[in-house]
Design an enzyme around this catalytic site. Structure first.
Site, PDB file in Angstrom:
ATOM      1  N   ASP A  79       0.822  -1.205   0.000  1.00 46.18           N
ATOM      2  CA  ASP A  79       0.000   0.000   0.000  1.00 46.18           C
ATOM      3  C   ASP A  79       0.861   1.263   0.000  1.00 46.18           C
ATOM      4  OD1 ASP A  79      -2.080   1.803   0.375  1.00 46.18           O
ATOM      5  OD2 ASP A  79      -2.171   1.468   2.543  1.00 46.18           O
ATOM      6  N   ASP A 128      -1.932   6.087  -4.806  1.00 42.93           N
ATOM      7  CA  ASP A 128      -2.250   5.114  -3.770  1.00 42.93           C
ATOM      8  C   ASP A 128      -2.634   3.746  -4.344  1.00 42.93           C
ATOM      9  OD1 ASP A 128      -3.011   3.752  -1.536  1.00 42.93           O
ATOM     10  OD2 ASP A 128      -4.579   5.142  -0.919  1.00 42.93           O
TER      11      ASP A 128
END
Ligand SMILES: *[C@@H]1O[C@H](CO)[C@@H](O)[C@H](O)[C@H]1NC(C)=O
Length: 415
Positions: free
Chosen positions: A101, A287
């Site tokens: 992530d 992201d």
């Protein structure tokens, strides 16, 4: 034939010292709920507030004194996460599936001491079975939606692909909030953003990798496949550089504007022949842990209208699948370069029973920002554009992702 190719893509050291971590693409929690006809009920009954009240009594005592860190401002949503990879902790190795992530900085996995329903469904770290575990004892809390994850800290040997990271600080969750983690196909999260975004969990994994000089260049990059076939590779995380075979054309770089998230300046976002949003510039977070493109409510609602998306009762936006070829392109301007998304890219297709439904890949969320309005460019963008994260020069690069490698093969195999 397929075997050879898979082996090449997976797990090999290349001559340039690149470390390749294969990613798998699996069903998101949202897709699983939808497929089993439970999504509407879930969205109605399990709003985050409800969760919070329902689970409030489950928090161990003494929580108010816990410092719940900086990322509590950001609503995490792993409900749509679909790209995962394998890591291991400890000696002997204990395997975990994690979301790599770029939108957070901590590493955590479920603890064997966790009794939350979510932990029962996943691999749990057994500190007592590892000869290399270092107890820390401090507690940590991470804010997810409106629930808090709680855990204890430790240090361990971490293995990612062929790479070994010594003494990596990480968290073991002893309490996991909510229902999303129950259904999630991943055990934990491995954050790849800057240290300033980390909670109390200490040095982020890529900082340890840089400190231990395990890569030649302080760079990592993501290739996210578009194939939904389970037998296909879901993508690749490369540590130590990038792979020219996975993109075409030049890399266009963007300086990081604020070192926390991988945050850059976005000059504008325009719907073909119509409105331009954020004409005076915005900020964008890159992201990999977010699935869609997220922007301020006001802009996103206007954008949904321009692409003919209509709201459902649970806040998703439907698009008529038959109209995809007539929908406008959406162009994102970053540092003087146009990134064009066609409807094929910004529309998510999902099967419901035997018919296909189409959803807008744009989502409204007003993110707190001290500067310009904040957008998030998630997988919808990152599967079209190979992304490169350079900690040496604090910049993010994009190049057109090459998807032919898999699709040509698929065509051959399916013939
Ligand atoms: C952990 O994963 C590796 C790589 O896939 C595998 O070789 C190993 O057998 C796994 N270990 C356990 C305990 O499942």
């Amino acid at each position: 034939m397929r075997w050879t190719v898979l082996t090449l893509i997976c797990c090999t050291w290349t001559a340039h010292g690149l470390i390749r971590i294969p990613l798998r693409r699996m069903l998101s929690v949202r897709t699983q709920l939808r497929a089993s006809n439970r999504l509407e009920v879930f969205m109605r009954d399990h709003q985050p507030d409800v969760f919070n009240r329902r689970y409030a009594q489950c928090y161990p005592p003494g929580i108010p004194s816990l410092r719940l860190g900086k990322s509590s401002e950001r609503l995490y949503n792993f409900m749509d996460a679909q790209y995962y990879g394998l890591i291991s902790l400890g000696t002997p190795q204990q395997n975990f599936t994690v979301v790599f992530d770029t939108g957070s900085s901590d590493l955590w996995v479920p603890s064997s001491y966790c009794v939350s329903e979510a932990c029962g469904m996943h691999h749990k770290f057994k500190a007592f079975e590892s000869s290399t575990f270092n107890h820390d004892g401090r507690m940590f809390g991470i804010h997810y939606g409106k629930g808090h994850m709680l855990g204890i800290m430790g240090r361990e040997i971490l293995k990612i692909g062929p790479l070994t990271v010594q003494n990596q600080e990480f968290g073991e969750s002893v309490y996991e909030p909510g229902f999303v983690f129950v259904m999630a196909k991943f055990d934990g999260v491995l954050g790849l953003a800057y240290p300033s975004l980390a909670e109390e969990l200490g040095t982020p994994v890529f900082d340890s990798i840089m400190n231990q000089k395990s890569v030649d260049q302080p760079i990592f990059s993501f290739y996210l496949s578009k194939s939904k076939l389970p037998r296909d590779p879901g993508g690749e995380l490369l540590l130590g550089g990038m792979d020219e075979a996975l993109y075409s054309g030049p890399i266009n770089w963007n300086p990081v504007t604020l070192k926390g998230y991988w945050q850059i300046k976005m000059s504008s976002i325009q719907v073909q022949g119509a409105l331009t949003f954020c004409p005076h510039g915005c900020q964008a977070i890159i992201d990999t842990g977010t699935s869609l493109i997220i922007g301020p409510t006001r802009d996103i609602l206007a954008l949904q209208q321009l692409i003919g998306a209509t709201p459902t009762s649970i806040g998703e936006y439907l698009i008529d699948c038959a109209r995809l070829s007539s929908l406008p392109q959406v162009t994102i301007m970053l540092n003087g370069v146009e990134y064009v998304l066609t409807a094929e890219s910004y529309v998510r297709r999902e099967m419901m029973g035997d018919h296909e439904i189409c959803f807008s890949g744009f989502q409204a969320e007003d993110l707190p920002s001290s500067t310009d309005p904040l957008w998030i460019l998630g997988d919808v963008f990152l599967s079209d554009y190979y992304s490169i994260y350079d900690r040496g020069q604090d910049r993010v690069g994009f190049a057109k992702a090459r998807h032919t490698r898999y699709t040509t093969l698929d065509a051959e195999m399916d013939r």
